[in-house]
Design an enzyme around this catalytic site. Structure first.
Site, PDB file in Angstrom:
ATOM      1  N   HIS A 130       0.808  -1.220   0.000  1.00 56.58           N
ATOM      2  CA  HIS A 130       0.000   0.000   0.000  1.00 56.58           C
ATOM      3  C   HIS A 130       0.840   1.268   0.000  1.00 56.58           C
ATOM      4  CE1 HIS A 130      -3.526  -2.493   1.880  1.00 56.58           C
ATOM      5  NE2 HIS A 130      -3.319  -2.746   0.599  1.00 56.58           N
ATOM      6  N   GLY A 198      -1.027  -9.951  12.434  1.00 57.82           N
ATOM      7  CA  GLY A 198      -1.620  -8.663  12.789  1.00 57.82           C
ATOM      8  C   GLY A 198      -2.552  -8.081  11.753  1.00 57.82           C
TER       9      GLY A 198
END
Length: 261
Positions: A130, A198
């Protein structure tokens, strides 16, 4: 919403995970916001669906930037300032240690995080799916530049062509960088073990890396605070903070007979 897993992982779970890692020639990892949250990086999206008080469509889409670049830059300049004060946590460092063990040619770390903490911890083979908030990209000439630790103007401009700069990150409605995604997909389809750390595994296409790995019969280990969208499809789920779980795995790998294959 996925329910929390009630049973804490015992030593048998850790040893199962360590055995899977020992038997892996190639490892791929996908990390998400949970890893950064342990360093104090605010989670982007709150429980109310707002991103630090703003609607997604107001700050995290190309349409928002075209409509109100000042608002978007105010939002990201605030986030940039936060990043300069955070440091990698033990989970980041444990992943860097794993890369040292296998070597960057056999260990690929794919991250959805835009804070650069994996590299700061020493990881080298990092694919930033990203983007990275420390970088800026020109909307005119497409020039990309690192501007870490720097306070930017409210509407920063390219020194080359004068066009408006934007954060070099992937917004909603945008494609992932082609080369980065290609390498990430290759790492998933070539690995023997895939670590999911996570992340809720609901943001695509990044979450699809898990299915790519499972498609080639790679073993999957998940480290998360609670059950996620992929928990029912993993070989081992280790519930807890990555900053606790991952260093323990590294410790187990360092016991006699624990060399990577």
């Amino acid at each position: 919403m996925h329910p929390s897993i009630d049973i804490e992982p015992d030593e048998r779970d850790y040893r199962r995970a360590a055995d899977i890692l020992r038997g892996a020639g190639r490892i791929a990892v996908l990390t998400g916001a949970g890893v950064s949250a342990e360093s104090g990086v605010p989670t982007f999206r709150g429980a109310n669906g707002l991103w630090e008080g703003h609607r997604i469509e107001d700050v995290a889409t190309p349409e928002a930037f075209e409509r109100d670049p000042t608002l978007v830059w105010r939002f990201y300049n605030m986030r940039r300032t936060t990043l300069w004060t955070v440091r990698p946590n033990p989970g980041h460092h444990a992943l860097a240690q794993m890369e040292e063990r296998w070597g960057p040619e056999r260990f690929t770390l794919c991250t959805q995080n835009i804070d650069g903490l994996h590299r700061a911890a020493g990881s080298r083979h990092v694919l930033e799916l990203h983007g990275n908030l420390a970088r800026v990209r020109c909307t005119g000439c497409r020039y990309v530049e690192e501007r870490r630790g720097e306070d930017l103007p409210e509407l920063p401009a390219c020194t080359g062509c004068g066009a408006l700069l934007r954060p070099d990150i992937v917004w909603f409605h945008e494609m992932l960088p082609h080369q980065v995604w290609r390498e990430a997909a290759e790492s998933a389809t070539e690995c023997d073990c895939f670590l999911v750390v996570g992340t809720t595994a609901v943001v695509y296409p990044a979450a699809g890396l898990v299915d790519l790995a499972r498609g080639v019969s790679a073993r999957v280990i998940e480290v998360n605070l609670e059950a996620s969208a992929v928990s029912a499809r993993v070989d081992v789920h280790l519930q807890g903070k990555s900053g606790h779980v991952l260093p323990h795995l590294v410790e187990l790998l360092s016991t006699p007979g624990g060399a990577a294959s």
